[in-house]
Write an enzyme that holds these catalytic residues in place. Structure first.
Site, PDB file in Angstrom:
ATOM      1  N   SER A  17       0.801  -1.230   0.000  1.00 59.68           N
ATOM      2  CA  SER A  17       0.000   0.000   0.000  1.00 59.68           C
ATOM      3  C   SER A  17       0.839   1.289   0.000  1.00 59.68           C
ATOM      4  CB  SER A  17      -0.976   0.002   1.174  1.00 59.68           C
ATOM      5  OG  SER A  17      -1.946  -0.990   0.958  1.00 59.68           O
ATOM      6  N   LYS A  64      -9.293  -5.426  10.708  1.00 62.36           N
ATOM      7  CA  LYS A  64     -10.405  -4.827   9.958  1.00 62.36           C
ATOM      8  C   LYS A  64     -11.699  -4.773  10.775  1.00 62.36           C
ATOM      9  CE  LYS A  64      -8.587  -5.949   5.398  1.00 62.36           C
ATOM     10  NZ  LYS A  64      -8.846  -6.435   4.060  1.00 62.36           N
ATOM     11  N   GLY A 123     -13.699 -17.477   4.714  1.00 65.00           N
ATOM     12  CA  GLY A 123     -13.115 -16.525   5.664  1.00 65.00           C
ATOM     13  C   GLY A 123     -13.596 -15.100   5.408  1.00 65.00           C
TER      14      GLY A 123
END
Ligand code: NDP
Length: 264
Positions: A17, A64, A123
């Site tokens: 990122s 998250k 998942g």
């Protein structure tokens, strides 16, 4: 004043990122810088974000869900899945978004009108994708190694099964969201099942990027059109960057310079 953005994760050193977002900021003269923060304790996300004076952030494994809890407000698809991968600082308020699933939709646009999908794995990624597909009235089947994780999908998708009770149908797209093939040479299910599945699909995708997984290798051998997870990574990044720059840059330019960072 120069804006500061970051990615939070544990581990985070492998994340692409910073390269992706800094490539956009630098080449398009947007006064900002993107760094990485190794965060061990997800409950410290909000105070760390504010202490660093961040304008925005991305969040990766395993924070998250903690990011969802840390936000003052959650918008759009993130509200449905309870998972946040992008946070924007709006006057000291943390606003949460999820760009992962829309990033994937962006990645599969070239496959045309997809109406039925088989998701391998159950998942976090599978949850986000299944919910997003259902929103678009796409018929979803989920196939997972173990039964426990299928509970979440029972009221969401048309069919879910384990390897033992799986019956193959015809699909437009099959996606590997398991981690099989990430650090090993395993297929996402026993070979006879994968063979059947591949013989009954038009397209194949893998969430894993940076390598040709055994699953994609087999799809390639069968001349099926496939893609790895790089476009998914790009898609979620472009959408996150759009939120970071808040309309100041053109999406096409963001995409161009973010794609270039993949060659670094
Ligand atoms: P989770 O840990 O939440 O889920 C992993 C899933 O994989 C489970 O369903 C698990 O099954 C299954 N699994 C693990 N090992 C095997 C195996 N050897 N054979 C069959 N099934 C297996 O992972 P995530 O959803 O967070 O991530 C999944 C993958 O997607 C990772 O490889 C990750 O790198 C990639 N990813 C890529 C993104 C991108 O931008 N390209 C974004 C997000 C993720 P069980 O329930 O039986 O344990």
């Amino acid at each position: 004043m120069k804006k500061l953005f970051a990615i939070f994760g544990d581990p985070v050193s492998h994340s692409r990122s910073p390269l992706m977002h800094n490539s956009v900021f630098k080449n398009l003269n947007f006064s900002a810088c993107y760094t990485r923060v190794h965060l061990l304790d997800g409950s410290k996300l909000k105070e760390t974000f504010l202490d660093l004076g961040l304008s925005g952030a991305n969040i990766t494994v395993p924070h998250k869900e903690a990011a969802y809890k840390a936000c003052d407000e959650v918008r759009g698809f993130a509200k449905i899945v309870g998972v946040v991968n992008t946070i924007i600082n709006e006057n000291g308020m943390l606003i949460g978004y999820n760009t992962d699933a829309d990033g994937f939709m962006f990645a599969i646009k070239e496959f045309g009108d997809v109406k039925s999908v088989l998701i391998l794995g159950a998942g976090g990624t599978a949850k986000a994708l299944a919910s997003r597909f259902v929103q678009d009235n796409i018929e979803v089947t989920v196939l997972n190694r173990s039964a426990s994780r299928l509970e979440y999908f029972k009221n969401l998708v048309s069919t879910c099964s384990t390897w033992d009770d799986f019956e193959v149908k015809r699909y437009d797209l099959v996606i590997n969201t398991t981690s099989a093939g990430l650090k090993d040479e395993e297929l996402p299910a026993p070979k006879d099942i994968i063979e059947k599945v591949l013989n009954n699909t038009s397209f194949v995708a893998d969430a894993i990027y940076g390598k040709l997984t055994p699953f994609l290798k087999l799809a390639h051998e069968k001349n099926i059109i496939y893609k790895d997870g790089a476009d998914m990574l790009l898609g979620q990044g472009v959408l996150a960057n759009e939120l970071f720059v808040n309309g100041e840059l053109k999406t096409e330019d963001i995409k161009t310079y973010m794609s270039k960072s993949f060659k670094l």
